[in-house]
Every structure is written in structure tokens, then in C-alpha cells.
Design a protein around this motif. Structure first.
Motif, PDB file in Angstrom:
ATOM      1  N   VAL A  92       3.453  53.007  46.533  1.00 24.65           N
ATOM      2  CA  VAL A  92       2.346  53.227  45.644  1.00 24.65           C
ATOM      3  C   VAL A  92       1.187  53.360  47.729  1.00 24.65           C
ATOM      4  N   GLU A  96      -3.980  54.998  46.180  1.00 30.11           N
ATOM      5  CA  GLU A  96      -3.369  55.139  45.053  1.00 30.11           C
ATOM      6  C   GLU A  96      -4.028  54.910  43.749  1.00 30.11           C
ATOM      7  N   ASP A  97      -3.184  55.934  42.815  1.00 26.86           N
ATOM      8  CA  ASP A  97      -3.120  54.730  41.677  1.00 26.86           C
ATOM      9  C   ASP A  97      -2.090  55.328  41.104  1.00 26.86           C
ATOM     10  N   TYR A  98      -1.382  54.242  40.539  1.00 20.24           N
ATOM     11  CA  TYR A  98      -0.280  53.632  40.044  1.00 20.24           C
ATOM     12  C   TYR A  98       0.273  55.200  39.527  1.00 20.24           C
ATOM     13  N   GLU A  99       0.093  55.549  38.416  1.00 25.34           N
ATOM     14  CA  GLU A  99       0.036  56.238  37.716  1.00 25.34           C
ATOM     15  C   GLU A  99      -0.147  57.350  38.423  1.00 25.34           C
ATOM     16  N   GLU A 100      -0.333  58.280  39.639  1.00 25.33           N
ATOM     17  CA  GLU A 100      -0.351  59.153  40.616  1.00 25.33           C
ATOM     18  C   GLU A 100       0.642  59.072  41.017  1.00 25.33           C
ATOM     19  N   ALA A 101       0.827  57.670  41.856  1.00 26.45           N
ATOM     20  CA  ALA A 101       1.685  57.896  42.524  1.00 26.45           C
ATOM     21  C   ALA A 101       2.896  58.274  42.003  1.00 26.45           C
ATOM     22  N   GLY A 103       3.692  60.351  38.954  1.00 28.32           N
ATOM     23  CA  GLY A 103       4.145  61.669  39.496  1.00 28.32           C
ATOM     24  C   GLY A 103       4.154  62.358  40.377  1.00 28.32           C
ATOM     25  N   ARG A 104       3.648  62.006  41.735  1.00 30.25           N
ATOM     26  CA  ARG A 104       3.350  62.630  43.040  1.00 30.25           C
ATOM     27  C   ARG A 104       5.501  61.547  43.315  1.00 30.25           C
ATOM     28  N   GLU A 105       5.786  60.420  42.886  1.00 27.95           N
ATOM     29  CA  GLU A 105       7.101  60.419  43.949  1.00 27.95           C
ATOM     30  C   GLU A 105       8.500  60.477  42.873  1.00 27.95           C
ATOM     31  N   LYS A 113       8.396  67.943  36.768  1.00 29.90           N
ATOM     32  CA  LYS A 113       6.464  67.874  36.427  1.00 29.90           C
ATOM     33  C   LYS A 113       6.993  66.855  35.202  1.00 29.90           C
TER      34      LYS A 113
END
Length: 203
Positions: A92, A96-101, A103-105, A113
């Protein structure tokens, strides 16, 4: 209870460092303990902050037309000089929010997606990974993946094969392959639960 009397940073690396702890055991005997940490300084160690903020995120995702396949990666890892099956995961980033992380990962490692689902608080808070060696903790994010896997966004240093595994393949992996323990526990749920993610429901 033991007591830490001094902390010394032994390395100065970007992603992982070693810290030397002077301590006193419960019997009064003095000793030393060595901890690996993602923290870049003593001030950011969990020992110092007293906070368990997630260093990384692990993504348990389902895919396929019937959402009956689990998204895994087969990745080369230097510590074992071999390949191991894992969930997509990553660090993370600061702020950065971990839920955003998550999606990115997922996108970086699989090209897919990610659509997270809402789960009870107790299932998404950060848990420690290998506490005898490191203060690292990770949150797990659950959800679904859409799209075709691809390797276009993987880093040059990554050797990753995306695997969409059904229950039969998961059984084989559990019996025959190197597999990360956090992934293994979740895959045991995957092959046994009639309704996937049913263990996430609160009574």
C-alpha cells in the motif's frame, strides 16, 4: 512481559529493513532480537507508533462467467528460487486506501478489472503475516475480476503467470505446488464452501 530498551536500524533499503532490538526477558535476562520491517525509520515502526496500519494488501477474487474460478498468480520468488502460487498482492503506497491498492495491484499483475465487495469489519482489518520475523501486516480485499488476463502492466522484475483456477485445479495446487500459507487457507474455503464467500457473512 518482555521489555524493549533500545532500537537500532541496521540497514537502509527502500522496501525492507532490519532493526536490532535490545530487550529484557521476563526473567530479567538481557538479549537481542532482530525484526524485518517495511518501515523506513524507527519512528514508523509499529513498535513505536502502536498502530497496526496495513503495509500491504492481498486480493481474494473470483472470475469467470459463473464466478467459479479463483484468481491466482504463479510467481517466481527469490527466497525459494522457484515458483509459488499466491493471491495477487502488493504494498500500500503512502496515502493510498488499501481497497484502491487492491484494484491497482490486480490491474498491474493480471490486467483485469477488480470489483470489491463489502465485508464485515473483522474480515478486512490488517492481520500480521509472519510475526516471529516481521511486523508486516496485510489487509485482505474480497471481490470479483472482469476481463481477460494479460501481462502488459507487469514490471520487468516480475515473473508472473495469471491462473484462473477451478476447484479441481485448486485441489491439485494444494496437493502438489508451492503455495503461500495465507492463500492456502482461503483456497481450503474455496473448495469446501458450496456458496463461495459464505464464510464472510455475519450470523
Amino acid at each position: 512481559m518482555g521489555q524493549i530498551t533500545n532500537i537500532k536500524k541496521q540497514t537502509d533499503n527502500k522496501f525492507l529493513n532490519i532493526y536490532e532490538l535490545d530487550n529484557i526477558h521476563k526473567t530479567g535476562r538481557k538479549g537481542k532480537y532482530f525484526v524485518a520491517s517495511r518501515a523506513e525509520s524507527i519512528e514508523k515502526l509499529k513498535i513505536t507508533t502502536g498502530k497496526n496500519t496495513p503495509d500491504g494488501v492481498i486480493i481474494y477474487a473470483l472470475a469467470g462467467e459463473n464466478k467459479d474460478k479463483v484468481v491466482l498468480i504463479k510467481q517466481y520468488r527469490y527466497p525459494i528460487n522457484s515458483y509459488i502460487y499466491e493471491f495477487p498482492a502488493g504494498l500500500v503506497e503512502d496515502g493510498e486506501d488499501y481497497e484502491e491498492a487492491a484494484g491497482r495491484e490486480i490491474f498491474e499483475e493480471t490486467g483485469m478489472k477488480f470489483i470489491p465487495i463489502t465485508v464485515p469489519e473483522g474480515y478486512k482489518r490488517p492481520f500480521f503475516t509472519t510475526i516471529g520475523m516481521t511486523d508486516e501486516s496485510c489487509s485482505t480485499v474480497f471481490g470479483y475480476c472482469e476481463g481477460e488476463p494479460n501481462s502488459e502492466n507487469q514490471e520487468d522484475s516480475e515473473e508472473i503467470e495469471v491462473v484462473l483456477a477451478d476447484k479441481a485445479e485448486v485441489r491439485r495446487i494444494l496437493k502438489e505446488e508451492n503455495i503461500a500459507i495465507m492463500t492456502a487457507y482461503m483456497l481450503m474455503h474455496f473448495i469446501k464452501d458450496e456458496e463461495v464467500f459464505s464464510f464472510l457473512k455475519e450470523d
